[in-house]
Design a protein around this motif. Structure first.
Motif, PDB file in Angstrom:
ATOM      1  N   GLU A  61       4.677  -9.584   1.781  1.00  0.00           N
ATOM      2  CA  GLU A  61       3.686 -10.221   2.634  1.00  0.00           C
ATOM      3  C   GLU A  61       3.367  -9.289   3.793  1.00  0.00           C
ATOM      4  N   ARG A  62       2.117  -9.233   4.153  1.00  0.00           N
ATOM      5  CA  ARG A  62       1.662  -8.417   5.280  1.00  0.00           C
ATOM      6  C   ARG A  62       1.426  -9.357   6.457  1.00  0.00           C
ATOM      7  N   ARG A  63       2.062  -9.044   7.602  1.00  0.00           N
ATOM      8  CA  ARG A  63       1.922  -9.880   8.801  1.00  0.00           C
ATOM      9  C   ARG A  63       1.639  -8.993  10.003  1.00  0.00           C
ATOM     10  N   PRO A  64       0.964  -9.533  11.006  1.00  0.00           N
ATOM     11  CA  PRO A  64       0.685  -8.729  12.210  1.00  0.00           C
ATOM     12  C   PRO A  64       1.979  -8.224  12.845  1.00  0.00           C
ATOM     13  N   ASP A  65       1.927  -7.006  13.344  1.00  0.00           N
ATOM     14  CA  ASP A  65       3.068  -6.401  14.029  1.00  0.00           C
ATOM     15  C   ASP A  65       3.089  -6.919  15.462  1.00  0.00           C
ATOM     16  N   PRO A  66       4.165  -7.584  15.867  1.00  0.00           N
ATOM     17  CA  PRO A  66       4.199  -8.113  17.238  1.00  0.00           C
ATOM     18  C   PRO A  66       4.226  -7.024  18.301  1.00  0.00           C
ATOM     19  N   ASP A  67       4.588  -5.794  17.909  1.00  0.00           N
ATOM     20  CA  ASP A  67       4.664  -4.694  18.868  1.00  0.00           C
ATOM     21  C   ASP A  67       3.392  -3.857  18.938  1.00  0.00           C
ATOM     22  N   ASP A  68       2.486  -4.032  17.972  1.00  0.00           N
ATOM     23  CA  ASP A  68       1.284  -3.204  17.907  1.00  0.00           C
ATOM     24  C   ASP A  68       0.179  -4.015  17.225  1.00  0.00           C
ATOM     25  N   ALA A  69      -0.782  -4.450  18.000  1.00  0.00           N
ATOM     26  CA  ALA A  69      -1.842  -5.317  17.473  1.00  0.00           C
ATOM     27  C   ALA A  69      -2.678  -4.649  16.390  1.00  0.00           C
ATOM     28  N   ARG A  70      -2.636  -3.309  16.321  1.00  0.00           N
ATOM     29  CA  ARG A  70      -3.422  -2.605  15.304  1.00  0.00           C
ATOM     30  C   ARG A  70      -2.694  -2.507  13.974  1.00  0.00           C
ATOM     31  N   ALA A  71      -1.400  -2.789  13.976  1.00  0.00           N
ATOM     32  CA  ALA A  71      -0.580  -2.545  12.786  1.00  0.00           C
ATOM     33  C   ALA A  71      -0.124  -3.851  12.133  1.00  0.00           C
ATOM     34  N   TYR A  72       0.391  -3.701  10.935  1.00  0.00           N
ATOM     35  CA  TYR A  72       0.993  -4.801  10.191  1.00  0.00           C
ATOM     36  C   TYR A  72       2.403  -4.426   9.811  1.00  0.00           C
ATOM     37  N   ARG A  73       3.217  -5.429   9.594  1.00  0.00           N
ATOM     38  CA  ARG A  73       4.562  -5.227   9.052  1.00  0.00           C
ATOM     39  C   ARG A  73       4.610  -5.896   7.691  1.00  0.00           C
ATOM     40  N   LEU A  74       5.388  -5.312   6.825  1.00  0.00           N
ATOM     41  CA  LEU A  74       5.567  -5.855   5.483  1.00  0.00           C
ATOM     42  C   LEU A  74       6.917  -6.548   5.406  1.00  0.00           C
ATOM     43  N   PHE A  75       6.945  -7.679   4.748  1.00  0.00           N
ATOM     44  CA  PHE A  75       8.167  -8.440   4.535  1.00  0.00           C
ATOM     45  C   PHE A  75       8.308  -8.694   3.044  1.00  0.00           C
ATOM     46  N   LEU A  76       9.532  -8.712   2.560  1.00  0.00           N
ATOM     47  CA  LEU A  76       9.758  -9.160   1.200  1.00  0.00           C
ATOM     48  C   LEU A  76       9.528 -10.661   1.155  1.00  0.00           C
ATOM     49  N   ALA A  77       8.718 -11.113   0.209  1.00  0.00           N
ATOM     50  CA  ALA A  77       8.523 -12.542  -0.013  1.00  0.00           C
ATOM     51  C   ALA A  77       9.707 -13.065  -0.821  1.00  0.00           C
ATOM     52  N   ALA A  78       9.782 -14.368  -1.009  1.00  0.00           N
ATOM     53  CA  ALA A  78      10.895 -14.956  -1.760  1.00  0.00           C
ATOM     54  C   ALA A  78      11.026 -14.322  -3.137  1.00  0.00           C
ATOM     55  N   ASP A  79       9.907 -14.162  -3.847  1.00  0.00           N
ATOM     56  CA  ASP A  79       9.968 -13.518  -5.168  1.00  0.00           C
ATOM     57  C   ASP A  79      10.410 -12.057  -5.051  1.00  0.00           C
ATOM     58  N   GLY A  80      10.033 -11.405  -3.957  1.00  0.00           N
ATOM     59  CA  GLY A  80      10.452 -10.021  -3.730  1.00  0.00           C
ATOM     60  C   GLY A  80      11.954  -9.914  -3.544  1.00  0.00           C
ATOM     61  N   HIS A  81      12.532 -10.883  -2.849  1.00  0.00           N
ATOM     62  CA  HIS A  81      13.997 -10.904  -2.688  1.00  0.00           C
ATOM     63  C   HIS A  81      14.676 -11.054  -4.043  1.00  0.00           C
ATOM     64  N   GLU A  82      14.142 -11.903  -4.879  1.00  0.00           N
ATOM     65  CA  GLU A  82      14.714 -12.116  -6.220  1.00  0.00           C
ATOM     66  C   GLU A  82      14.654 -10.829  -7.043  1.00  0.00           C
ATOM     67  N   VAL A  83      13.521 -10.156  -7.016  1.00  0.00           N
ATOM     68  CA  VAL A  83      13.377  -8.896  -7.760  1.00  0.00           C
ATOM     69  C   VAL A  83      14.335  -7.845  -7.203  1.00  0.00           C
ATOM     70  N   GLN A  84      14.425  -7.755  -5.870  1.00  0.00           N
ATOM     71  CA  GLN A  84      15.336  -6.789  -5.254  1.00  0.00           C
ATOM     72  C   GLN A  84      16.769  -7.051  -5.694  1.00  0.00           C
ATOM     73  N   TRP A  85      17.178  -8.313  -5.687  1.00  0.00           N
ATOM     74  CA  TRP A  85      18.539  -8.677  -6.067  1.00  0.00           C
ATOM     75  C   TRP A  85      18.800  -8.308  -7.523  1.00  0.00           C
ATOM     76  N   PRO A 118       9.829   1.610  17.400  1.00  0.00           N
ATOM     77  CA  PRO A 118       8.607   1.912  16.662  1.00  0.00           C
ATOM     78  C   PRO A 118       8.187   3.355  16.880  1.00  0.00           C
ATOM     79  N   THR A 119       7.675   3.965  15.825  1.00  0.00           N
ATOM     80  CA  THR A 119       7.198   5.326  15.900  1.00  0.00           C
ATOM     81  C   THR A 119       5.774   5.310  16.471  1.00  0.00           C
ATOM     82  N   PRO A 120       5.552   6.004  17.599  1.00  0.00           N
ATOM     83  CA  PRO A 120       4.190   6.028  18.144  1.00  0.00           C
ATOM     84  C   PRO A 120       3.255   6.731  17.160  1.00  0.00           C
ATOM     85  N   ARG A 121       2.106   6.157  16.955  1.00  0.00           N
ATOM     86  CA  ARG A 121       1.121   6.720  16.040  1.00  0.00           C
ATOM     87  C   ARG A 121      -0.174   6.986  16.789  1.00  0.00           C
ATOM     88  N   LYS A 122      -0.795   8.109  16.479  1.00  0.00           N
ATOM     89  CA  LYS A 122      -2.092   8.418  17.032  1.00  0.00           C
ATOM     90  C   LYS A 122      -3.147   7.898  16.064  1.00  0.00           C
TER      91      LYS A 122
END
Length: 132
Positions: free
Chosen positions: A56-80, A126-130
């Motif tokens: 899942e892609r969600r807004p980055d709380p530290d950078d309004a221009r960026a997104y953070r990716l999270f494993l969804a429930a199905d992603g956790h199952e596949v990872q496991w 967070p890594t500063p990005r230009k």
């Protein structure tokens, strides 16, 4: 590296609003750095994982221009599932290649490494990005 690497150790306290831990969140730019790939080389597979409901892609709380990716429930199952399969393959390869005393030495070395590693590590800043 986090669960996308796919998977590291970070803050293990879940965010009460999302149920996710900080270690489960990754910026695409961090994945690019970890995988040594181009943005397109990471963005396309991430888009496919997102379409399959694994991330899942969600807004980055530290950078309004960026997104953070999270494993969804199905992603956790596949990872496991993949992690268990990988562990079986590694175990089979080691037991074929190493004598029992070598396996014992390896086990002791791994225990020493685990004991010397902190249980949790704070996520890197967070890594500063230009942005052009």
């Amino acid at each position: 590296m986090t669960q996308f690497g796919i998977f590291g150790v970070g803050d293990i306290s879940p965010d009460p609003t999302t149920g996710y831990t900080q270690s489960e969140a990754e910026r695409i730019t961090d994945l690019i750095d970890d995988a040594l790939l181009t943005q397109a080389g990471v963005s396309r597979p991430v888009a496919r994982l997102e379409q399959r409901g694994l991330v899942e892609r969600r807004p980055d709380p530290d950078d309004a221009r960026a997104y953070r990716l999270f494993l969804a429930a199905d992603g956790h199952e596949v990872q496991w599932r993949l992690g268990r399969t990988h562990a079986r393959h590694v175990t089979a390869a080691m037991t074929r290649a190493l004598a029992p005393e070598q396996l014992h030495t390896l086990r002791e070395l791994m225990r020493a490494l685990v004991a010397a590693t902190p249980a949790t590590q704070p996520p890197p800043p967070p890594t500063p990005r230009k942005h052009p």
